[in-house]
Design a protein around this motif. Structure first.
Motif, short mmCIF file in Angstrom:
data_model
loop_
_atom_site.label_atom_id
_atom_site.label_comp_id
_atom_site.label_asym_id
_atom_site.label_seq_id
_atom_site.Cartn_x
_atom_site.Cartn_y
_atom_site.Cartn_z
N LYS B 488 -2.10 14.15 -76.90
CA LYS B 488 -2.44 12.73 -76.95
C LYS B 488 -3.74 12.51 -77.71
O LYS B 488 -4.48 11.58 -77.42
N SER B 492 -2.18 6.73 -81.61
CA SER B 492 -0.87 6.10 -81.65
C SER B 492 -0.02 6.51 -80.45
O SER B 492 0.98 5.88 -80.14
N LYS B 493 -0.45 7.58 -79.76
CA LYS B 493 0.33 8.03 -78.61
C LYS B 493 -0.22 7.50 -77.29
O LYS B 493 0.20 7.92 -76.22
N TRP B 494 -1.18 6.59 -77.39
CA TRP B 494 -1.76 6.08 -76.15
C TRP B 494 -1.04 4.82 -75.70
O TRP B 494 -0.50 4.08 -76.53
N PRO B 495 -1.07 4.56 -74.39
CA PRO B 495 -0.53 3.27 -73.94
C PRO B 495 -1.40 2.13 -74.48
O PRO B 495 -2.56 2.34 -74.81
N LYS B 496 -0.80 0.96 -74.54
CA LYS B 496 -1.53 -0.18 -75.07
C LYS B 496 -2.75 -0.50 -74.21
O LYS B 496 -3.81 -0.81 -74.71
N GLU B 497 -2.55 -0.39 -72.91
CA GLU B 497 -3.67 -0.61 -72.00
C GLU B 497 -3.68 0.48 -70.95
O GLU B 497 -2.61 0.90 -70.49
N LYS B 518 -8.03 -0.42 -74.28
CA LYS B 518 -7.07 -1.43 -74.74
C LYS B 518 -6.95 -1.31 -76.25
O LYS B 518 -7.96 -1.30 -76.95
N ASP B 519 -5.72 -1.21 -76.74
CA ASP B 519 -5.45 -1.09 -78.17
C ASP B 519 -6.29 0.02 -78.82
O ASP B 519 -6.82 -0.15 -79.91
N GLY B 520 -6.39 1.12 -78.11
CA GLY B 520 -7.08 2.28 -78.69
C GLY B 520 -8.59 2.20 -78.66
O GLY B 520 -9.27 3.06 -79.20
N ARG B 521 -9.12 1.18 -78.02
CA ARG B 521 -10.58 1.07 -77.97
C ARG B 521 -11.04 0.80 -76.54
O ARG B 521 -10.28 0.36 -75.70
N ASP B 523 -12.41 -1.12 -73.68
CA ASP B 523 -12.47 -2.54 -73.35
C ASP B 523 -13.57 -2.81 -72.34
O ASP B 523 -14.22 -3.84 -72.34
#
Lengths: 263, 596, 369
Positions: B488, B492-497, B518-521, B523
């Motif tokens: 992981k 791109s393989k992470w959940p959205k949140e 959230k969205d790879g960053r 939050d």
């Protein structure tokens, strides 16, 4: 038909008689013979041999710089393991980049020299007549032409004002920026006290640090990419749609006009 | 006189004594106390005096980078925030690390515990007990005898050795340039050691200074440098290659041998010097049993050093987890850091703003808006504070509470939890020390108890370091040299949140990071750190924190010379940069101060 | 010569410098200063009797990693530095006294050694909230800094915090943490960046000043050239793999185990000036790249905002977007390309229309061949 004279071109046909003086494009880039040449189907010698030679060498250098530069930023898959002496391909990529960089820089210096000693068209790259009302009017006209609001383009011997604007801001400033940042970065490798460090080393702290200069240099590449896209497109389009030759001019040096209407 | 819900009587009528800066700690701290006519502390106010706002800086960044940012929360407990951070991110993304990575991370964390405990005791804490000027009066021969009596196996014990050190200290003192020892409290009667013990301890101050730079090399080998070694989400960055070509670029036999030798060095020093010193020095201060504070009432530990990778089940943690409240050692409460009812932070006395300051917030919902405002009874001005008004806001530290209780965390808290839950090694260690020193269990709940627990823990950690070294070797022997799980790695393989929590036991106590991705960053990112617990100001109900509680009822020989205050505060090993870095996830514009 | 004060000369002797070379050093110094040979004995005398240089070490917003690094120094050992080379008269992390007595120690040193002490700064002052994000003795740290700087001979900015701002100054820098040279502008400042700097670099800078009694040569950014003159990359032992194009592509892959170049893993060695690949860390045991992790560029200005750490290309932060140069460039080029395509299509259409108009019998010659 060329005259082969470095001072510009003599029109092969002269204006016969009065009539209103034609609107002359590129207020600062005009000589009486240019005015005359606008009036008839004619050809005029615009780009002298050194300019043409420079153009194509420069184009080649930019292609090499862009491709190698891209790979320096994002290397392709790693080389196979083995002797690091006979495997040197990333070194070669960088070598090509530096060599092309030198070619670009030396060529650019030569081009500046030619702007001084060459014909007045050779100077167009290095200024824009921001102070001239007329020039702005022409720009507006060109913009209208590109937005399909004018049916008939104007004739130009050298660059049209919009082209000149794009050349100056996208190309001339872009390349200058790339040369300065590029040699600043190159100077990091040459080391403190090297010519590149002495001339351009100040650039590094100006941007914050080496990484920042790398980032800006990389963005500069994309800036020039955008210029190239536009340049190539517009050159081909204008070759077809404008009233003068474009592409072939950079090969033969002569501008031929497709009609003999004034303006 | 005000009685706090957690059982302390505060009396502000006596003389106010201000200590600022509190030195020999990490970061910036202020302490104010009221002493009565008998020079006994009747009210204590501890203030974190720095704030950096790291969490807002983290917002929007790549969660894989977060360890590096949070590591810079503290350079003393270097690495422990990074470890907590990678655990939090791995928890959020559902990453299980390889077994070798677990062993290496544990070795690094244990190494930090040992290093930190040694440096804390000798270089930050010892001068509260040891008088270097008095050491000049010592007889080197008698010192040698003392050394051989307390630690027969320590080789550096000859009279000539101690004479050399003494001469050096003498030359230093006589130079008139006392440097770090300038303006110390060297004629204060609170110092009780005989000159020989002072000389022995000063000698070990210097020995430990030489040793600590060796200890950290475990970090250097696995993490590339110390302070601030490198970590990796998904494992550890150092690859293992013991068999093949290119091994010089990875963890190889030579590297492992160096680690092994340092593990021995740690164990030897702790066994031959650190623990004997604690027993020897402690023996002279047996009568000074102040500073228990919350340790006998409410303590908290998250537990750490998982035997198996990415598994934080308390049954397989080597350092125990649990909470004890109201001094009831018979019941060890389970701790769930995800439960919004358990851990909450309050701000009525902290320089932050909540919509409703009577309520606490769980870190995942943490709001932290800075609000630097001084109370009406403040003496001085905004930029020249003479005396704080603790009835209003008075610290950059928030007040975390476990089910509403102010808790003490740290080595003593861990050892109390371990003792209460019957942890075999910890119980044996405590019993052994108490019987050697001929002290009752109650003696544990004191300033010295805190200092002693730290030494015992260093010893235990040295053994655990060996355990994980052996485990690593066994694993490599079985053909497993994997150190990172990269399944992981790609965002791109992470959940959205996702949200996760990481826990460790930092040298100073229970440490937790709560992250939302959230969205790879990032939050939202919140840390609740050991010194936030210990250095906590009062809460909405008026409960005082661990520092404040521990100072209560302490007798001061000379109120102008804060030896006793330093002694007890230092026993916590305060880390102020850690405790005071929080800021609003929204990063609101900072409000201006109002001196009302 | 006093027996009790260990002077500069004694320190040099203890460091293995002979009396003969010491005297030679003194005459060279005299010559370098443009003084006649007669001055050499005077210099020698001064050095033989000079007390240890007082150092005031203040702490702003920081994490104490610089102090921690400093005590890791192996050569010279930090105990020798503190006991014999300098007189560390104020350092709130290590000093015995606290509160009023600590403040008094600071004041005494400033007064007694006016213009002759070195001010070492770890961390930086926050300027928002009137500086009260960092309070010393009830007052903003920036006041203490200004006060101590006023009579200092020179200032050493330890680490990334004092030199550039470091993590608390990363965007959006909520406390307005400000590097020392932007607050103190009238003193010579030596920046020793890094998070933290290498221990032996720190003691190296101090002992250089003591040994040669001069400021080290500084580069454009104010860093000592001797340690910050080259990039980590320039002397990295993995450099041959870089030139060969042999890169680690993934953590713990075969290339990682062979110790190949970490360039593609985001290593900032090529853009970071520091001595990590030569002096290395903790008595030369290792450095980040040797232990398998790329350099994060911790001695560079603004390195926190040049991430992510694991990408070769930094995020561009100037245009309110968070993308790297390639993503940004590709998007821009795609935009331009799209615009060109549309423009070309419209042009073709217009041209076709125009041709039709001509065919319809317009008498106007447009020169369309």
């Amino acid at each position: 038909m060329t005259t082969g004279m470095s001072t510009g071109a003599k029109p092969s046909t002269a204006i016969a008689g009065g009539g209103p003086s034609p609107a002359v494009a590129g207020a600062d880039d005009v000589a009486p013979e240019d005015v005359a040449s606008l009036q008839k189907i004619t050809s005029v010698y615009v780009y002298e041999a050194p300019v043409r030679l420079w153009h194509w060498i420069n184009a080649l250098a930019i292609v090499v710089l862009a491709v190698t530069g891209y790979f320096i930023g994002s290397p392709p898959p790693a080389a196979a393991p083995g002797n690091t002496f006979d495997t040197f391909w990333f070194g070669y990529i960088r070598y090509a980049h530096f060599a092309a960089g030198y070619v670009l820089a030396v060529g650019f210096l030569g081009r500046i020299y030619w702007a001084i000693v060459g014909n007045h068209h050779a100077r167009q790259l290095f200024y824009v007549a921001l102070w001239s009302k007329k020039w702005w009017k022409e720009v507006l006209f060109e913009l209208r032409w590109y937005f399909f609001l004018e049916k008939r383009p104007k004739k130009y011997v050298g660059h049209n004002p919009l082209a000149q604007f794009a050349m100056f801001f996208l190309f001339t400033l872009g390349v200058t920026f790339q040369i300065v940042t590029g040699f600043a970065l190159y100077g990091e490798g040459l080391g403190e006290g090297s010519w590149a460090d002495t001339l351009f080393g100040w650039v590094i702290p100006l941007f914050g640090g080496s990484m920042d200069v790398h980032t800006w240099h990389h963005l500069g590449m994309w800036w020039i990419m955008m210029f190239i896209l536009t340049h190539v497109y517009v050159a081909i389009r204008e070759d077809i749609m404008s009233r003068q030759s474009i592409v072939s001019t950079m090969i033969s040096g002569t501008r031929t006009f497709k009609d003999d209407l004034p303006d | 006189m005000v009685a706090t819900p957690n059982g302390f009587n505060l009396d502000t009528s006596g003389r106010r004594v201000v200590v600022d800066p509190v030195t020999r700690i990490e970061g910036h701290m202020r302490c104010e106390v009221n002493v009565d006519e008998n020079n006994i502390i009747r009210n204590a106010v501890s203030t974190g005096t720095m704030w950096r706002g790291l969490e807002v800086i983290l917002k929007g960044r790549d969660p894989r980078d977060a360890w590096a940012f949070t590591e810079r929360i503290c350079g003393v407990c270097t690495g422990t925030h990074a470890l907590t951070s990678v655990r939090a991110v791995e928890d959020a993304l559902g990453i299980t690390i390889p077994d070798n990575a677990n062993s290496i991370r544990n070795m690094m964390q244990l190494n930090l515990q040992i290093h930190d405990h040694i440096v804390h005791f000798y270089h930050l804490h010892a001068l509260d007990w040891v008088n270097p000027v008095n050491a000049l009066k010592a007889d080197p021969k008698a010192t040698s005898e003392l050394q051989q009596a307390v630690s027969p196996s320590h080789p550096l014990s000859s009279p000539g050795y101690f004479r050399d050190v003494q001469n050096r200290v003498k030359r230093f003192v006589e130079s008139g340039q006392l440097g770090l020892f300038k303006n110390g409290y060297w004629d204060n009667p609170a110092y009780l050691l005989p000159p020989e013990a002072d000389l022995m301890a000063v000698t070990h101050y210097l020995e430990a200074l030489d040793l600590q730079k060796e200890v950290v090399k475990v970090h250097t080998i696995f993490g590339g440098k110390n302070p601030h070694p490198n970590w990796l989400v998904g494992g550890v960055p150092c690859a293992i290659n013991v068999h093949d070509t290119g091994a010089v670029g990875a963890i190889n036999m030579e590297r492992l041998n160096l680690v092994s030798s340092i593990i021995d060095l740690c164990k030897t020093f702790v066994k031959n010097v650190y623990i004997p010193d604690i027993i020897a020095i402690g023996g002279f201060y047996k009568s000074w049993l102040y500073g228990g504070g919350l340790s006998g009432k409410s303590v908290l530990a998250y537990g750490d050093i998982p035997e198996n990778p990415s598994n934080f089940d308390p049954a397989q943690l080597h350092l125990p987890r649990g909470a004890i409240i109201n001094g009831d050692l018979s019941k060890v409460h389970e701790v769930d850091v995800r439960d919004p009812e358990q851990i909450q932070e309050f701000v009525p006395h902290s320089w932050y703003k909540y919509a409703d300051e009577n309520k606490g917030l769980h870190p995942w919902d943490g709001v932290t808006e800075p609000n630097f405002a001084l109370g009406p009874n403040t003496v001085g001005t905004k930029t020249n504070i003479k005396e704080l008004d603790e009835a209003a806001k008075y610290s950059w530290i928030k007040a975390p509470r476990w089910r509403g209780h102010a808790m003490e965390v740290g080595p003593l808290a861990r050892y109390v939890v371990g003792y209460a839950s019957g942890h075999e090694v910890i119980t044996d260690q405590i019993k052994g020390l108490l019987s050697t020193m001929n002290l009752p269990v109650g003696a544990l709940f004191s300033t010295l108890g805190r200092t002693a627990a730290r030494a015992l823990e260093a010893d235990y950690c040295a053994d655990l370091q060996r355990h994980f070294f052996d485990k690593l070797i066994a694993n490599i022997k079985n053909g497993d040299s994997s150190t990172a799980n990269v399944e992981k790695w790609d965002p791109s393989k992470w959940p959205k949140e996702a949200k996760g929590v990481g826990m460790t036991e930092a040298p100073r106590g229970a440490l937790g990071h709560w992250v939302q991705v959230k969205d790879g960053r990032i939050d939202n990112y919140q840390c609740v750190v050991p010194t936030t617990w210990n250095g906590s100001p009062r809460d909405n109900e008026g409960n005082i924190g661990a520092f404040e509680a521990s100072l209560m009822d302490t007798y001061m020989e000379r109120p102008d010379e804060p030896v006793e205050i330093l002694r007890t505060l230092h026993s916590f090993d305060p880390c102020l940069a850690c405790s005071t870095h929080v800021m609003s996830p929204e990063g609101e514009e900072l409000t201006t101060v109002k001196v009302r | 010569m006093s027996q009790s004060i260990e002077t500069f000369y004694e320190v040099m002797r203890r460091q293995g410098i002979t009396r003969r070379s010491f005297l030679k050093f003194c005459s060279l110094t005299a010559a370098a200063l443009g003084l006649g040979p007669a001055f050499a004995p005077k210099i020698a005398n001064a050095m033989e009797t000079k007390p240890r240089t007082p150092v005031i070490w203040v702490h702003g917003l920081e994490c104490t990693c610089c102090s921690e690094s400093f005590i890791r120094s192996a050569h010279p050992l930090v105990k020798d530095v503190v006991l014999s080379m300098i007189s560390l008269d104020y350092d709130d992390t290590l000093m015995a006294s606290a509160g009023h007595q600590a403040e008094a120690a600071l004041q005494e040193t400033i007064e007694k050694y006016k213009g002759n002490y070195i001010l070492a700064v770890e961390g930086n002052p926050p300027l928002n909230e009137d500086g009260m994000y960092c309070i010393i003795g009830g007052k903003p740290f920036v006041e203490q800094l200004r006060h101590a700087a006023k009579d200092a001979k020179a200032i050493i900015s330890w680490g990334a915090c004092a030199s550039y701002g470091c993590v608390q100054a990363a965007k959006p820098n909520p406390t307005r943490a400000t590097p020392v040279h932007k607050v103190i502008t009238d003193k010579p400042i030596i920046k020793v960046p890094g998070c933290p700097p290498i221990a032996e670099v720190m003691t190296g800078v101090i002992t250089y000043m003591l040994t040669f009694d001069r400021m080290p040569e500084l580069d454009r950014q104010g860093r000592p050239k001797m340690f910050y003159g080259q990039r980590i990359h320039d002397k990295c032992y993995r450099r041959p793999h870089f030139d060969a194009g042999q890169f680690v592509e993934n953590w713990d892959d075969d290339a990682a185990r062979r110790g190949e170049c970490l360039y593609k893993m985001g290593c900032k060695g090529p853009t970071t000036y520091n001595a990590c690949s030569t002096v290395r860390w903790n008595e030369g045991v290792s450095f980040p790249i040797q232990s398998g992790h790329g350099c994060i560029g911790c001695s560079e200005d603004g390195f926190w905002d040049n991430g992510p750490f694991y990408d070769r290309l930094a995020q561009v932060k100037q245009f309110g977007v968070e993308e790297n140069a390639d993503t940004l460039g590709r998007a821009a080029a795609a935009g331009v390309g799209g615009a060109i395509a549309v423009h070309a299509a419209v042009s073709a259409l217009k041209r076709a229309q125009h041709k039709n108009e001509i065919k319809k019998g317009s008498s106007m010659s447009q020169g369309e061949e």
